[in-house]
Write an enzyme that holds these catalytic residues in place. Sequence first.
Site, short mmCIF file in Angstrom:
data_model
loop_
_atom_site.label_atom_id
_atom_site.label_comp_id
_atom_site.label_asym_id
_atom_site.label_seq_id
_atom_site.Cartn_x
_atom_site.Cartn_y
_atom_site.Cartn_z
CE LYS A 63 39.21 49.47 38.98
NZ LYS A 63 40.55 48.38 39.03
CB ALA A 128 44.28 44.01 35.99
CG LEU A 151 47.18 41.17 22.23
CD1 LEU A 151 47.51 41.58 23.45
CD2 LEU A 151 46.58 42.47 21.57
CG LEU A 198 46.49 40.23 38.47
CD1 LEU A 198 46.26 41.76 37.89
CD2 LEU A 198 47.74 40.60 39.51
N GLY A 221 46.12 37.26 44.25
CA GLY A 221 45.74 38.53 44.31
C GLY A 221 45.34 39.13 45.42
#
Length: 418
Positions: A63, A128, A151, A198, A221
């Site tokens: 992508k 995504a 994170l 998803l 999804g």
Amino acid sequence: MAKAESAMRCGLIGEHLGHSYSKIIHSRIADYSYELFELAPNDVEDFLKKGDLDCFNVTIPYKKTVMPYLDEISSEAERIGAVNTVVRLENGTLKGYNTDYYGFYATLDKLGVDVKGKKALVLGSGGASVTVQTVLADRGAGEVITVGRRLENNYENLYLHYDAALIVNATPVGMYPKNGEKPVSLKDFSRLEGVADLIYNPERTALLLEAERLGIPCINGLYMLCAQGIKACELFTGRMADGAVIDKTADYIREMTENIVLIGMAGCGKTTVGRILANMTDKKFVDADEEFTRCYGVTPAETIEVRGEDEFRNMETEILARLCRESGYVIACGGGVVTRECNRDIMAQNGKVVYIKRDLSKLDTTGRPLSQMHSVYKLFEQRKDAYERFADYSVENEKSPKDTAEAIVEAIKGEIVK
Ligand code: NAP
């Protein structure tokens, strides 16, 4: 002059496309040809330069790879930093779009959650996730929190966000073949208005099954997948699709892939009805007891006699988990599967559970030690509530097996509901 739709050559490029539904989606909604092209990383550049296709979709891991080869990139694709749809314009130049953006946009509408001013949690920080974050920001979410293992917002300090109104799972946790895994538990989120996962295989991940149980609106999804494909088709052809096409396409894929799981007392006709039902619905048939014997080399009856019922139930659950994570099967279960509560989610993850009822005096107890040991009446008393609780639908098997199979098809189509 633009090419006629039926003369257009379209397709999907990606590295591994064995499980792709794209050809099914595009074949249902368009007249162009649509083929899958599995490309090794070194072959992508040549493929793009050759320019054999009029328009195409792009999936993992290309992508981003395709972006330098495009003449123009749409604003949403630019912001997301990924392209999944490439259109050849009339002057021959290539323009890239990100229709996953539209797929998730439509998913939010379908879920019915208005995120404006509210807190949304996005699990995962991959491709995504960026798409989802972009849509949520565009729809005016008050706060979009990305949760990732490394994170600042991670799975250790989730309690900081128990006030979220929406959770979106953009990780592969719970995806086939690791069915049953869950990225988070929902029970402490007191203000949840919706959950979107998803993942579409299985149809209902453990996360979605928990949401259903808690009464929280949720969606998988498949709708996003179909909506992004339909948006791509609009861009390829310039022909706008009606919104109902997304539902119809998703329903078609769901019907094709879902399992029908048959439960009921031993000897009520699950195997006979199941074989006929599999033929009628174009699904494969499997009998869980036969599969048990094939895998363990002993029959359920021998196992119960030698190792006891408890041990048998553990082994049966393992077989059931293996069968129910596959798609497109009619699965006839043993009579006592409902005695283990954990089997409920296993059966529900990929399809519909149908309870076959039959007059107890007509049950065949040959070779069924539990039915012979405790009378069938006593067993039925112990199990009847669980059969009802596990089932999405129930049907009587009092006429011919074919009639019963037809009644199941009708029930699943929504004409007879439990
Ligand atoms: P990706 O780029 O590989 O990202 C997945 C993210 O999930 C990773 O960045 C990682 O984030 C997190 N993750 C991976 N393994 C994990 C684990 N064991 N525990 C917790 N987090 C984990 O994949 P993607 O393309 O974004 O796709 C993500 C999911 O969305 C997949 O299931 C894919 O099938 C689905 N998807 C569906 C559609 C659709 O149309 N329905 C479209 C695109 C993608 P951290 O490292 O930050 O934790």
